[in-house]
Design a protein around this motif. Structure first.
Motif, short mmCIF file in Angstrom:
data_model
loop_
_atom_site.label_atom_id
_atom_site.label_comp_id
_atom_site.label_asym_id
_atom_site.label_seq_id
_atom_site.Cartn_x
_atom_site.Cartn_y
_atom_site.Cartn_z
N THR A 1 0.85 -1.24 0.35
CA THR A 1 -0.02 0.18 -0.21
C THR A 1 0.94 1.56 0.03
OG1 THR A 1 -0.48 0.50 2.37
CG2 THR A 1 -1.84 -1.04 0.82
N THR B 1 -8.84 2.82 -4.04
CA THR B 1 -8.02 4.20 -2.95
C THR B 1 -9.02 5.29 -3.76
OG1 THR B 1 -6.79 4.81 -5.68
CG2 THR B 1 -6.07 3.12 -3.77
N LEU C 1 0.08 7.18 -3.46
CA LEU C 1 -1.09 7.19 -3.89
C LEU C 1 -1.48 8.07 -5.20
CD1 LEU C 1 -2.76 5.72 -3.47
CD2 LEU C 1 -3.92 7.58 -2.08
#
Length: 125
Positions: A27, A53, A34
């Motif tokens: 992750t 996400t 991200l």
């Protein structure tokens, strides 16, 4: 067929960069990581990763990809917060594309937060 270099702009192979996030093997540890992985997911039309996400508070019912649009590069302009020690952050970026052969750029300042300990995209400011 695997993508040799990661579309997110890091000088890494896709499998060692965003690929491991897309496959669920890791992750994102920062809001910027991200953001980069979500850009790569747009490049690869990975709607499942984008949904996973996206904050539960702002996630759309479905994700559509613009026909004739090809993402061609990502620039991170600035970040605030979003480190492994923060719970919120922003990432301002420019995402370059071509649509039906014409170049374009999407500039956005995105907000990110943690939900259940994981970084998620909330919205554009």
């Amino acid at each position: 067929m695997p993508v040799p270099t990661c579309p997110c702009g890091q000088d890494l192979l896709y499998d060692a960069c965003c690929g491991r996030l897309h496959r669920g093997e890791a992750t994102a540890t920062t809001a910027e990581e991200l953001m980069r992985s979500r850009y790569a997911a747009f490049v690869m039309h990975d709607a499942a990763y984008l949904r996973k996400t996206w904050s539960l508070t702002t996630r759309p019912a479905r994700i559509d990809f613009t026909p004739g649009q090809k993402w061609t590069g990502l620039e991170i302009v600035t970040t605030t917060g979003g480190s492994p020690f923060h719970t919120e952050g922003t990432v301002e970026f420019r995402a370059h594309y071509t649509r039906n052969g014409r170049p374009g750029v999407q500039q956005e300042n995105s907000t990110f937060t943690r939900e259940a300990g994981q970084w998620v995209y909330v919205e554009a400011l």
